[in-house]
Each structure stands twice: as C-alpha cells, then as structure tokens.
Scaffold this motif. Structure first.
Motif, short mmCIF file in Angstrom:
data_model
loop_
_atom_site.label_atom_id
_atom_site.label_comp_id
_atom_site.label_asym_id
_atom_site.label_seq_id
_atom_site.Cartn_x
_atom_site.Cartn_y
_atom_site.Cartn_z
N VAL A 59 -0.59 59.11 -42.69
CA VAL A 59 -0.85 60.39 -42.01
C VAL A 59 -0.02 61.53 -42.60
O VAL A 59 -0.39 62.70 -42.45
CB VAL A 59 -0.60 60.28 -40.49
N TRP A 60 1.10 61.21 -43.24
CA TRP A 60 1.93 62.22 -43.90
C TRP A 60 1.90 62.05 -45.42
O TRP A 60 2.91 62.30 -46.09
CB TRP A 60 3.36 62.15 -43.37
N GLN A 61 0.78 61.63 -45.97
CA GLN A 61 0.70 61.44 -47.41
C GLN A 61 1.08 62.73 -48.14
O GLN A 61 0.79 63.83 -47.68
CB GLN A 61 -0.70 61.01 -47.82
N SER A 62 1.77 62.56 -49.26
CA SER A 62 2.27 63.63 -50.13
C SER A 62 3.57 64.25 -49.61
O SER A 62 4.16 65.09 -50.29
CB SER A 62 1.24 64.74 -50.38
N TYR A 214 12.36 54.24 -34.37
CA TYR A 214 10.94 54.56 -34.43
C TYR A 214 10.82 56.06 -34.69
O TYR A 214 11.42 56.88 -33.98
CB TYR A 214 10.24 54.20 -33.11
N PHE A 215 10.02 56.42 -35.68
CA PHE A 215 9.87 57.82 -36.09
C PHE A 215 8.43 58.28 -35.85
O PHE A 215 7.48 57.63 -36.31
CB PHE A 215 10.21 57.99 -37.57
N PHE A 216 8.30 59.40 -35.15
CA PHE A 216 7.00 60.03 -34.92
C PHE A 216 7.03 61.43 -35.51
O PHE A 216 8.08 62.10 -35.49
CB PHE A 216 6.69 60.10 -33.42
N GLY A 217 5.89 61.89 -36.01
CA GLY A 217 5.83 63.21 -36.61
C GLY A 217 4.62 63.99 -36.12
O GLY A 217 3.64 63.42 -35.63
N THR A 218 4.70 65.30 -36.26
CA THR A 218 3.58 66.15 -35.89
C THR A 218 2.39 65.89 -36.81
O THR A 218 2.55 65.49 -37.96
CB THR A 218 3.99 67.63 -35.99
N GLU A 219 1.21 66.11 -36.29
CA GLU A 219 -0.02 65.87 -37.05
C GLU A 219 -0.05 66.72 -38.32
O GLU A 219 0.43 67.86 -38.34
CB GLU A 219 -1.23 66.18 -36.18
N ALA A 220 -0.61 66.15 -39.39
CA ALA A 220 -0.73 66.88 -40.65
C ALA A 220 -1.45 68.21 -40.43
O ALA A 220 -2.38 68.31 -39.63
CB ALA A 220 -1.49 66.04 -41.67
N GLY A 221 -1.00 69.24 -41.14
CA GLY A 221 -1.57 70.57 -40.97
C GLY A 221 -0.71 71.47 -40.11
O GLY A 221 -0.93 72.68 -40.06
N HIS A 222 0.27 70.88 -39.43
CA HIS A 222 1.23 71.63 -38.63
C HIS A 222 2.61 71.54 -39.28
O HIS A 222 2.82 70.76 -40.21
CB HIS A 222 1.29 71.08 -37.20
N GLU A 223 3.55 72.34 -38.81
CA GLU A 223 4.91 72.24 -39.32
C GLU A 223 5.39 70.80 -39.15
O GLU A 223 5.32 70.24 -38.05
CB GLU A 223 5.84 73.19 -38.55
#
Length: 232
Positions: A59-62, A214-223
């Motif tokens: 989901v955080w490719q690149s 456990y690491f969670f991140g904001t959806e791609a396309g957002h900061e």
C-alpha cells in the motif's frame, strides 16, 4: 492485500552500500534535505534503528520509512509511543496527533528514490541487511510487511485519521530484532529498579522496550503519517 513480505535479517558479509534500502543500523539513507532528528525531551540526536523500502504491490509502494528513537534519556510516561484513549479498535486518530506524539522518536517517510546515505550520521547500531521475501501467507505470524496483523492482545487497528483518511496496516515486528551496538556506542539510558535513568548493562538497544510493534499508515495519496502500536 493478498500478499505480504516476510522480513529476514541477513548478517552483513560486507559493509553497508550506498544503494542499500532495507536494513538495521549503520547510516540512514534519507533525503539530503531532511535534518537528522533530535529528541524533543532532552535535545540529544536520535539514534537510527532501521528502515524499510516498501516494495511494489504494498500500500506504500515506492515509499521508505526510517525509524529513529532516543537512547540518551528515559521518561516513564514516554517509554512507548503515546496511545489513544477510549476504544482502540476502529478508532479515529485526531488531526495533529501523529506528529505531536513523536516526542522522543521520529519516523521519516520519503520517496525511496530520493534517499541518500547520510555520512553526517555516526552509526551506533551494527549494520544488518533486511531481505523482504514475498509470500501469500498473509496471516502468518512473522515479522512482515503487509498482510494481516497478528495481535498479541486485542485488535487495536485504527480506522481513520482526522475523521476521513483511511489507515492501512504497514508492517509488524512480532519478534523484534536485537539492535547490537558498535564497539564505541554509548549504552542506552533506561529506567532502573528505583525508577531513575541509568545506563543499561547490555550491549544492545531496545526499541520501545522490545515490545511487539505494529505500524499503520495513512492511505496512499495523503500525507504519509505513521501510527505505532506496542503490545506485550
């Protein structure tokens, strides 16, 4: 996501290369324009622990994520990242929380291609490469990127950030690595039995007390912002 990547630590048979992108210790590979972070509690330079480059299909490719934490001070209320209050599963993370809670640690997220080996950082943790092994065993209880989190206790997956941005599972350490020290690295400051800060006797550092992470991140396309959860 129907795939994940198991994280396997490979003892380095050669030194760190400028193009290494997933590894423990050594020198961070972050953009030249990003300042090396400092602790907001004691002012010391933060220690670089590890970084990963999220592969194609994630989901955080690149993107890459580098994790720094303070090993120069210890405060009882900040031994692990600040937690949300109330019901944690499906929680909405308040706007601003994901930057404000990084008092004695810092998570640097950047485009992988923009990273540069930072020669202005003095390594404290011995370098080891991380190999990311693709797998479709998304529920496997392994250190991994993507897939499904394997909670030690209750599910604490957040739902959104700032009421609207979906949060996605990035990775987990359910068997956290031991961060062995360089010979000249100072001991980690920990709380002693009497509750006062003192140097550790061990020649390794622990990240957030060595708890499962456990690491969670904001959806791609957002900061790109990160929420860290610990369980023990």
């Amino acid at each position: 996501m129907d795939a994940c990547w198991f994280i396997e630590s490979k003892p380095a048979v050669s030194g760190q290369n400028a193009d290494d992108t997933s590894f423990i210790g050594g020198r961070p590979r972050i953009p030249a324009g990003v300042d090396l972070p400092q602790c907001r509690l004691c002012g010391a330079d933060l220690t670089f622990f590890y970084q990963v480059a999220f592969p194609a299909g994630h989901v955080w490719q690149s993107l890459s994520m580098a994790v720094f934490a303070c090993t120069s001070c210890a405060h009882e209320q900040y031994l692990i990242p600040e937690m949300l209050t109330g019901v944690l599963a499906g929680a909405d993370i308040p706007q601003g929380f994901l930057t404000q809670y990084q008092r004695n640690f810092r998570i640097v997220v950047f485009e992988t291609r923009s990273g540069e080996q930072r020669m202005d950082y003095t390594p404290k943790i011995r370098f080891n490469r991380l190999e990311l092994v693709p797998s479709r065993k998304t529920a496997a209880k392994r250190n991994k990127l993507g897939g499904k989190p394997n909670w030690l206790l209750d599910d604490e997956s957040p739902a959104t950030y700032a009421s609207s941005v979906p949060m996605k599972f990035l990775m987990q350490w359910i068997e956290p690595p031991r961060f062995d020290l360089e010979d000249d690295a100072p001991a980690q400051i920990r709380l002693g039995l009497r509750g006062k800060p003192e140097p550790s006797r061990h020649r390794y550092y622990e990240l957030f007390l060595g708890n499962q992470l456990y690491f969670f991140g904001t959806e791609a396309g957002h900061e790109p912002l990160v929420y860290v959860i610990t369980q023990i």
